[in-house]
Write an enzyme that holds these catalytic residues in place. Structure first.
Site, PDB file in Angstrom:
ATOM      1  N   GLU A  15      -7.171  -6.355   4.911  1.00 51.58           N
ATOM      2  CA  GLU A  15      -7.094  -6.006   3.490  1.00 51.58           C
ATOM      3  C   GLU A  15      -5.912  -6.706   2.817  1.00 51.58           C
ATOM      4  O   GLU A  15      -5.986  -7.068   1.643  1.00 51.58           O
ATOM      5  CB  GLU A  15      -6.988  -4.485   3.338  1.00 51.58           C
ATOM      6  CG  GLU A  15      -8.305  -3.805   3.695  1.00 51.58           C
ATOM      7  CD  GLU A  15      -8.174  -2.336   4.038  1.00 51.58           C
ATOM      8  OE1 GLU A  15      -8.498  -1.512   3.173  1.00 51.58           O
ATOM      9  OE2 GLU A  15      -7.750  -2.007   5.158  1.00 51.58           O
ATOM     10  N   ARG A  31     -12.652  14.110   8.809  1.00 54.93           N
ATOM     11  CA  ARG A  31     -13.576  14.452   7.722  1.00 54.93           C
ATOM     12  C   ARG A  31     -14.990  14.660   8.265  1.00 54.93           C
ATOM     13  O   ARG A  31     -15.421  13.945   9.176  1.00 54.93           O
ATOM     14  CB  ARG A  31     -13.611  13.351   6.659  1.00 54.93           C
ATOM     15  CG  ARG A  31     -12.309  13.164   5.921  1.00 54.93           C
ATOM     16  CD  ARG A  31     -12.511  12.242   4.711  1.00 54.93           C
ATOM     17  NE  ARG A  31     -11.247  11.821   4.149  1.00 54.93           N
ATOM     18  CZ  ARG A  31     -10.815  10.558   4.141  1.00 54.93           C
ATOM     19  NH1 ARG A  31     -11.550   9.585   4.673  1.00 54.93           N
ATOM     20  NH2 ARG A  31      -9.654  10.260   3.604  1.00 54.93           N
ATOM     21  N   HIS A  79     -12.864   1.728   0.540  1.00 53.40           N
ATOM     22  CA  HIS A  79     -12.744   0.636   1.534  1.00 53.40           C
ATOM     23  C   HIS A  79     -13.322  -0.680   1.013  1.00 53.40           C
ATOM     24  O   HIS A  79     -13.678  -1.557   1.799  1.00 53.40           O
ATOM     25  CB  HIS A  79     -13.489   0.973   2.847  1.00 53.40           C
ATOM     26  CG  HIS A  79     -12.911   2.117   3.623  1.00 53.40           C
ATOM     27  ND1 HIS A  79     -13.711   3.040   4.271  1.00 53.40           N
ATOM     28  CD2 HIS A  79     -11.636   2.490   3.853  1.00 53.40           C
ATOM     29  CE1 HIS A  79     -12.946   3.932   4.874  1.00 53.40           C
ATOM     30  NE2 HIS A  79     -11.679   3.612   4.640  1.00 53.40           N
ATOM     31  N   ASN A 123       0.871  -1.182   0.000  1.00 55.25           N
ATOM     32  CA  ASN A 123       0.000   0.000   0.000  1.00 55.25           C
ATOM     33  C   ASN A 123       0.904   1.227   0.000  1.00 55.25           C
ATOM     34  O   ASN A 123       1.483   1.583   1.024  1.00 55.25           O
ATOM     35  CB  ASN A 123      -0.896  -0.041   1.250  1.00 55.25           C
ATOM     36  CG  ASN A 123      -1.864   1.122   1.298  1.00 55.25           C
ATOM     37  OD1 ASN A 123      -1.855   2.003   0.424  1.00 55.25           O
ATOM     38  ND2 ASN A 123      -2.707   1.143   2.314  1.00 55.25           N
ATOM     39  N   ARG A 182      -2.412  -2.176  -3.505  1.00 52.75           N
ATOM     40  CA  ARG A 182      -3.675  -1.489  -3.281  1.00 52.75           C
ATOM     41  C   ARG A 182      -3.699  -0.252  -4.176  1.00 52.75           C
ATOM     42  O   ARG A 182      -2.754   0.541  -4.165  1.00 52.75           O
ATOM     43  CB  ARG A 182      -3.775  -1.063  -1.822  1.00 52.75           C
ATOM     44  CG  ARG A 182      -5.019  -0.259  -1.567  1.00 52.75           C
ATOM     45  CD  ARG A 182      -4.922   0.484  -0.261  1.00 52.75           C
ATOM     46  NE  ARG A 182      -6.181   1.163  -0.006  1.00 52.75           N
ATOM     47  CZ  ARG A 182      -6.268   2.276   0.705  1.00 52.75           C
ATOM     48  NH1 ARG A 182      -5.189   2.822   1.216  1.00 52.75           N
ATOM     49  NH2 ARG A 182      -7.436   2.842   0.905  1.00 52.75           N
TER      50      ARG A 182
END
Ligand code: AMP
Length: 394
Positions: A381, A238, A177, A7, A88
Site C-alpha cells: 500500500e 470480526r 482495502h 498511516n 492513508r
C-alpha cells in the site's frame, strides 16, 4: 525524490520513506502508544532497527521525533529532501474517487464523513495536521481506502433496504482495502502479462482485517466489506456477514446495548470468537495441528466464506484470469490458501502444492493445467501511496 507514506491511527503512526520513482524503501517504522506512558518509536533502516521508549504526548511530537531521526541518522541531509507526504485516509465517502492534494476544503470534506468512520478518519486527520505543522511547505496527498471501489454500480453498492437510508444517511456499500486491491490487481496483470484493461481477477486480501474484490479491467466491480469493515468474510476478530437480526436477539438475551453487541462482532468474533483462543492465524494453525476442534472450525469457516465469495465473483465477472492472495495470511499461511482452493474444484482450479509453500514472494501457485491462475502477491500500500503522491505533485 523522497516521499513519505503515512498511516496514522488513534495512538499510532506508521511511516515509510520511499525513493521515487525508483520505489525503493529507505526507512519504515511505527510509533505506538502515542499519548500513553512509554510510547514506542521503532524504525528500520539499513537492516537495523532503531528503537526508543519514551513518552510521546501526541502525533505532532511523534512526527518531530521521526523527522529529527531522519536527519541525525543521515537518512536525509535536510528535510527539504522530502518533497511529498501521502496519507492513508480510510473513508472518502462518495466524494473521492481518486487521491487528491490536501487543502482546507479536502480536510473539511474528510471531516464531513467522520461519522462513517468514527475511529479512523479523525485519526487520519490528526496525522495530516501533524505533518502539515512540521513540514508546512511540503504538499500532502490523501489516498482513500474507499476510492478504488467508487466504480461499483448501484446494483453492487446498494443494500435492499428503504431507499431513503441511502439518500438521507449514505447507507450503502463503500468497501475498504482499496489501495491494496488496486496494487494487487496491477501486479496480477503484470504477472499474467496481459493489459490491465483485458484482465479479470479476484483479489483476496486476508490479513487481520480481510476483504475480497472482483476487479474487471482494472476497476472494482464488487467487494466484500460494506458500509463498514464488519461485513464480508470472517476475520481475526470480526464476524463478517451474519443475519442482522442476531444483533437485537443477543442484545435482549445478554442485556447488552447495541453498541456492546456490535463491538463483540468487531472485536470478539471471527477467529477469536469461534476458536476461543486467538485472533492470530499462527496461533490457530498451531492449535489445528494439536487437533483443537474449535480452531479447525474457525479456519474452515473462514475458508468457506472466502470460497463462497470467489464463486459469486467468478459468476459476476463471467470468469476470471486469476485469483490472488495477499496480506498477512494470504501471503504467508499456505494452509489457509490450500483450504480455500480445496473448495474451488468446480472451477477447474488446481493448486501446485510445492509452490504453495512459498511465503511472501510473488509466485504462481497453480499448476500449468489450472483453469484459473492462482497468484501469491505481497501487497504494498505504501508504494501505491507514494505513486499517487508523485503523480499529483509531479
Ligand atoms: P495483516 O493484518 O495483513 O498484518 O495480517 C495479520 C495476520 O497475518 C495475522 O493473523 C498473522 O498471524 C498472519 N500471519 C503473518 N505472518 C504469518 C505467517 N508466517 N504464517 C501464518 N500467518 C501469518
Amino acid at each position: 525524490m523522497k516521499i513519505m507514506a503515512v498511516n496514522a491511527g488513534s495512538s499510532s503512526l506508521k511511516f515509510q520513506l520511499l525513493d521515487m520513482p525508483k520505489e525503493t524503501k529507505l526507512v519504515s517504522g511505527v510509533v505506538e502508544r502515542i499519548g500513553l506512558q512509554d510510547s514506542i518509536f521503532s524504525m528500520k533502516f539499513n537492516g537495523e532497527t532503531h528503537k526508543e521508549i519514551k513518552n510521546i504526548k501526541n502525533h505532532s511530537q511523534a512526527v518531530q521525533m521521526l523527522l529529527s531521526k531522519l536527519v541525525s541518522l543521515h537518512i536525509v541531509s535536510s528535510l527539504d529532501e522530502i518533497q511529498g507526504v501521502g496519507h492513508r485516509v480510510v473513508h472518502g465517502g462518495e466524494m473521492f474517487h481518486d487521491s487528491v492534494i490536501i487543502d482546507d476544503e479536502v480536510i473539511a470534506s474528510i471531516e464531513s464523513v467522520n461519522d462513517l468512520a468514527p475511529l479512523h478518519n479523525p485519526a487520519n486527520i490528526t496525522g495530516i495536521k501533524a505533518f502539515k505543522e512540521a513540514l508546512p511547505n511540503v504538499p500532502a496527498i490523501a489516498v482513500f481506502d474507499t476510492a478504488f471501489h467508487q466504480t461499483m454500480e448501484p446494483v453492487a453498492y446498494m443494500y435492499s433496504v428503504p431507499y431513503e437510508w441511502y439518500t438521507k444517511y449514505g447507507v450503502r456499500k463503500y468497501g475498504f482495502h482499496g489501495t491494496s486491491h488496486k496494487y494487487v490487481s496491477l501486479r496480477a496483470a503484470a504477472m499474467l502479462d496481459k493489459p490491465l484493461n483485458q484482465t479479470k481477477v479476484i483479489v483476496c486480501h486476508i490479513g487481520n482485517g480481510a476483504s475480497l474484490c472482483a476487479v474487471k479491467y482494472g476497476k472494482s466491480m464488487d467487494t466484500s466489506m460494506g458500509f463498514t469493515p464488519l461485513a464480508g468474510i470472517a476475520m481475526g476478530t470480526r464476524s463478517g456477514d451474519i443475519d442482522p437480526a442476531i444483533v437485537q436477539f443477543i442484545s435482549e438475551k445478554e442485556n447488552k446495548s447495541l453498541d456492546e453487541v456490535i463491538s463483540e462482532l468487531n472485536k470478539k468474533s471471527g477467529y477469536l470468537g469461534l476458536s476461543g483462543l486467538s485472533s492470530d492465524s499462527r496461533d490457530l494453525w498451531e492449535a489445528v495441528e494439536r487437533g483443537d476442534k474449535k480452531s479447525i472450525l474457525a479456519v474452515e469457516k473462514q475458508a468457506k466464506m472466502i470460497a463462497d465469495y470467489i464463486g459469486a465473483y467468478y459468476l459476476m465477472l463471467g470468469g476470471c484470469d486469476a485469483i490472488c492472495f495477499t496480506a498477512g495470511i494470504g501471503e504467508n499461511a499456505s494452509e489457509t490458501r490450500k483450504l480455500v482452493v480445496d473448495r474451488l474444484g468446480a472451477l477447474g482450479v488446481e493448486l501446485d502444492y510445492e509452490q504453495n509453500l512459498t511465503r511472501g514472494k510473488e509466485t504462481v501457485i497453480s499448476k500449468p493445467s489450472s483453469n484459473i491462475k492462482l497468484l501469491l502477491i505481497p501487497t504494498n500500500e505504501e508504494v501505491m501511496i507514494a505513486r499517487d503522491t508523485l503523480e499529483l505533485i509531479g
